[in-house]
Design an enzyme around this catalytic site. Structure first.
Site, mmCIF file in Angstrom:
data_model
loop_
_atom_site.group_PDB
_atom_site.id
_atom_site.type_symbol
_atom_site.label_atom_id
_atom_site.label_comp_id
_atom_site.label_asym_id
_atom_site.label_seq_id
_atom_site.Cartn_x
_atom_site.Cartn_y
_atom_site.Cartn_z
ATOM 1 N N TYR A 150 -61.582 105.506 -19.855
ATOM 2 C CA TYR A 150 -61.571 104.083 -20.224
ATOM 3 C C TYR A 150 -60.746 103.280 -19.212
ATOM 4 O O TYR A 150 -61.234 102.313 -18.621
ATOM 5 C CB TYR A 150 -60.983 103.949 -21.630
ATOM 6 C CG TYR A 150 -60.971 102.539 -22.177
ATOM 7 C CD1 TYR A 150 -62.154 101.932 -22.598
ATOM 8 C CD2 TYR A 150 -59.786 101.821 -22.283
ATOM 9 C CE1 TYR A 150 -62.148 100.637 -23.120
ATOM 10 C CE2 TYR A 150 -59.771 100.532 -22.804
ATOM 11 C CZ TYR A 150 -60.954 99.943 -23.224
ATOM 12 O OH TYR A 150 -60.949 98.668 -23.742
ATOM 13 N N SER A 194 -56.721 98.286 -38.236
ATOM 14 C CA SER A 194 -57.752 98.705 -39.196
ATOM 15 C C SER A 194 -57.286 99.948 -39.953
ATOM 16 O O SER A 194 -57.465 100.056 -41.169
ATOM 17 C CB SER A 194 -59.079 98.961 -38.486
ATOM 18 O OG SER A 194 -58.892 99.681 -37.306
ATOM 19 N N GLY A 212 -42.421 105.467 -34.972
ATOM 20 C CA GLY A 212 -42.923 104.179 -35.479
ATOM 21 C C GLY A 212 -42.207 102.970 -34.891
ATOM 22 O O GLY A 212 -42.463 101.837 -35.283
ATOM 23 N N THR A 215 -43.832 99.414 -29.955
ATOM 24 C CA THR A 215 -44.264 98.061 -30.331
ATOM 25 C C THR A 215 -45.626 97.724 -29.722
ATOM 26 O O THR A 215 -46.030 98.291 -28.727
ATOM 27 C CB THR A 215 -43.251 97.001 -29.853
ATOM 28 O OG1 THR A 215 -43.176 97.058 -28.433
ATOM 29 C CG2 THR A 215 -41.891 97.203 -30.475
ATOM 30 N N ASP A 278 -49.762 107.699 -24.835
ATOM 31 C CA ASP A 278 -49.698 106.508 -25.682
ATOM 32 C C ASP A 278 -48.545 105.630 -25.174
ATOM 33 O O ASP A 278 -47.407 106.082 -25.118
ATOM 34 C CB ASP A 278 -49.432 106.933 -27.132
ATOM 35 C CG ASP A 278 -49.653 105.793 -28.095
ATOM 36 O OD1 ASP A 278 -50.725 105.172 -28.023
ATOM 37 O OD2 ASP A 278 -48.755 105.516 -28.918
ATOM 38 N N GLN A 281 -44.629 100.634 -25.343
ATOM 39 C CA GLN A 281 -44.508 99.205 -25.573
ATOM 40 C C GLN A 281 -45.585 98.499 -24.767
ATOM 41 O O GLN A 281 -45.936 98.960 -23.687
ATOM 42 C CB GLN A 281 -43.134 98.732 -25.060
ATOM 43 C CG GLN A 281 -42.826 97.297 -25.366
ATOM 44 C CD GLN A 281 -41.549 96.847 -24.652
ATOM 45 O OE1 GLN A 281 -41.126 97.447 -23.679
ATOM 46 N NE2 GLN A 281 -40.968 95.782 -25.137
HETATM 47 N N1 LIG Z 1 -60.729 94.681 -29.320
HETATM 48 C C1 LIG Z 1 -59.710 94.785 -28.494
HETATM 49 O O1 LIG Z 1 -58.554 94.758 -28.924
HETATM 50 C C2 LIG Z 1 -59.943 94.946 -27.006
HETATM 51 C C3 LIG Z 1 -58.830 95.078 -26.172
HETATM 52 C C4 LIG Z 1 -59.038 95.224 -24.808
HETATM 53 C C5 LIG Z 1 -60.318 95.195 -24.284
HETATM 54 N N2 LIG Z 1 -61.372 95.063 -25.113
HETATM 55 C C6 LIG Z 1 -62.707 95.084 -24.502
HETATM 56 O O2 LIG Z 1 -63.558 94.122 -25.103
HETATM 57 C C7 LIG Z 1 -64.886 94.640 -25.190
HETATM 58 C C8 LIG Z 1 -65.379 94.548 -26.630
HETATM 59 O O3 LIG Z 1 -64.503 95.312 -27.453
HETATM 60 P P1 LIG Z 1 -64.710 95.418 -29.033
HETATM 61 O O4 LIG Z 1 -63.387 95.535 -29.649
HETATM 62 O O5 LIG Z 1 -65.644 94.376 -29.481
HETATM 63 O O6 LIG Z 1 -65.390 96.872 -29.114
HETATM 64 P P2 LIG Z 1 -66.630 97.377 -29.975
HETATM 65 O O7 LIG Z 1 -66.686 98.864 -29.847
HETATM 66 O O8 LIG Z 1 -66.603 96.784 -31.341
HETATM 67 O O9 LIG Z 1 -67.859 96.727 -29.204
HETATM 68 C C9 LIG Z 1 -68.384 97.263 -28.032
HETATM 69 C C10 LIG Z 1 -69.901 97.176 -28.123
HETATM 70 O O10 LIG Z 1 -70.456 97.698 -26.918
HETATM 71 C C11 LIG Z 1 -71.593 98.485 -27.264
HETATM 72 N N3 LIG Z 1 -71.824 99.453 -26.196
HETATM 73 C C12 LIG Z 1 -71.097 100.546 -25.868
HETATM 74 N N4 LIG Z 1 -71.651 101.189 -24.830
HETATM 75 C C13 LIG Z 1 -72.754 100.470 -24.480
HETATM 76 C C14 LIG Z 1 -73.753 100.621 -23.483
HETATM 77 N N5 LIG Z 1 -73.723 101.656 -22.612
HETATM 78 N N6 LIG Z 1 -74.757 99.710 -23.419
HETATM 79 C C15 LIG Z 1 -74.807 98.669 -24.300
HETATM 80 N N7 LIG Z 1 -73.895 98.480 -25.272
HETATM 81 C C16 LIG Z 1 -72.877 99.369 -25.354
HETATM 82 C C17 LIG Z 1 -71.227 99.137 -28.580
HETATM 83 O O11 LIG Z 1 -72.347 99.580 -29.323
HETATM 84 C C18 LIG Z 1 -70.476 97.995 -29.271
HETATM 85 O O12 LIG Z 1 -71.345 97.196 -30.067
HETATM 86 C C19 LIG Z 1 -64.863 96.068 -24.652
HETATM 87 O O13 LIG Z 1 -65.296 96.050 -23.310
HETATM 88 C C20 LIG Z 1 -63.399 96.425 -24.704
HETATM 89 O O14 LIG Z 1 -63.046 97.347 -23.708
HETATM 90 C C21 LIG Z 1 -61.226 94.949 -26.471
#
Ligand SMILES: NC(=O)c1ccc[n+]([C@@H]2O[C@H](COP(=O)([O-])OP(=O)(O)OC[C@H]3O[C@@H](n4cnc5c(N)ncnc54)[C@H](O)[C@@H]3O)[C@@H](O)[C@H]2O)c1
Length: 321
Positions: A150, A194, A212, A215, A278, A281
């Site tokens: 990732y 969640s 725990g 942060t 992990d 902070q």
């Molecule tokens: N939610 C957060 O806190 C957070 C933090 C940092 C970065 N992001 C980035 O934001 C973006 C969205 O995150 P999110 O929380 O909505 O995640 P999410 O898992 O809910 O959504 C990601 C979506 O991408 C789709 N997906 C995965 N692989 C795919 C592929 N090969 N082709 C087409 N679709 C594909 C999944 O089915 C899913 O619907 C991601 O790129 C994630 O890395 C999110």
């Protein structure tokens, strides 16, 4: 591309996901036509069921690791499994999604002359040596650990965005997103907000890792989406990377107690060993977003937790039925 309508045609990859579904709703409300692309790896159409009948909304089942031919004005590239449980399930596919996905979407942006936004992540900072993290910090990432698919995938995607910008003059917008929460999160993806809410609602023990005291900062989804739209609408000379997140810092114990309080749960707190790599902070420095986007998160943790808890209550009660 000839677009005779005043509406922009906007592609959102990963549009069925947590953030993508909120972004789709926001951009539809702003009067645009949305093409939502997803391969439903982590999400279903449930997050979008309320949009499917809208004539300005179109859903395509497609994997971003394959090229796509559509005509668009803007692209938000969000496709990627975002939680460790999901992205470690098939790590090779995770890297492919970030890297091949970026190449395919950048190619599409080049052909259509579309503006393109990349959902990057605070994980590009790895286990950071400085707090809070500024965009100028290059990060400390383990390139061979279980999170690397990732972290390094996202880092390589950033590299591609900036090379397409320098080499082909693409109009890019890169956001580094920090922990975000809100309705439409997955109930079982192991993310802390969640996890805690679901455990509290089920009166199960709330699991803390380590002692725990590590942060995190949590941004409510509406604030984040506002940041996305503002960044996309900046002048061409603003490319990012720009941090988007809420700098308010909370320990995992504090978060667990807040969730317990708001849900009225009897759950006990239990402790398990820290997972590999992990970070202890993580906190965004959002001075750049404040200055360049005039953006500031406004939703307090307690206020954002309330609708999130309502969402999970409804989800859990419908899954019991
Ligand atoms: N939610 C957060 O806190 C957070 C933090 C940092 C970065 N992001 C980035 O934001 C973006 C969205 O995150 P999110 O929380 O909505 O995640 P999410 O898992 O809910 O959504 C990601 C979506 O991408 C789709 N997906 C995965 N692989 C795919 C592929 N090969 N082709 C087409 N679709 C594909 C999944 O089915 C899913 O619907 C991601 O790129 C994630 O890395 C999110």
């Amino acid at each position: 591309m000839k677009n005779y309508s005043h509406r922009s045609r906007i592609l959102i990859t990963g549009g069925a996901g947590f953030l993508g579904s909120h972004l789709s709703e926001r951009l539809l409300n702003d009067g645009h036509d949305i093409i939502c692309l997803d391969n439903f790896f982590t999400d279903t159409k449930d997050n979008l069921s309320h949009l499917l009948d809208n004539p300005h909304f179109e859903m395509i089942r497609h994997d971003v690791t394959f090229p796509l031919y559509v005509e668009v004005d803007e692209i938000y590239n969000l496709a990627c499994p975002a939680s460790p449980i999901h992205y470690q399930f098939d790590p090779v596919q995770t890297t492919k999604t970030s890297v091949h996905g970026a190449i395919n979407m950048l190619g599409l942006a080049k052909r259509t002359k579309a503006k393109i936004f990349q959902a990057s992540t605070s994980e590009v900072y790895g286990d950071p040596e400085i707090h809070p993290q500024q965009e100028s910090y290059w990060g400390k990432v383990n390139p061979i650990g279980p999170r690397a698919c990732y972290d390094e995938g996202k880092r390589c995607a950033e590299t591609l965005f900036f090379d397409y910008h320098r080499q082909h003059g693409l109009n890019i917008k890169v956001a580094r997103i920090f922990n975000t929460y809100g309705p439409h999160m997955h109930p079982n993806d192991g993310r802390v907000v969640s996890n805690f809410i679901v455990q509290a609602l089920r009166n199960e023990p709330i699991t803390l890792y380590g002692d725990g005291t590590q942060t995190r900062s949590f941004c409510y989804v509406d604030d984040l989406i506002e940041g996305f739209v503002r960044l996309m609408n900046t002048n061409d000379d603003i490319t990012g990377p720009v941090n988007l997140g809420n700098p308010g810092e909370f320990s995992m114990i504090e978060l667990a107690l807040k969730v317990k309080d708001l849900t009225g749960s009897d759950s006990k707190l239990i402790y398990k060993p820290l997972p590999t790599d992990d970070p202890k902070q993580r906190q965004p420095d959002i001075a750049m977003a404040r200055e360049q986007l005039g953006w500031n998160p406004t939703v307090k943790l307690e206020e954002g937790l309330k609708p999130t808890i309502v969402y999970f209550e409804q989800l859990l009660s419908s899954s019991i039925k």
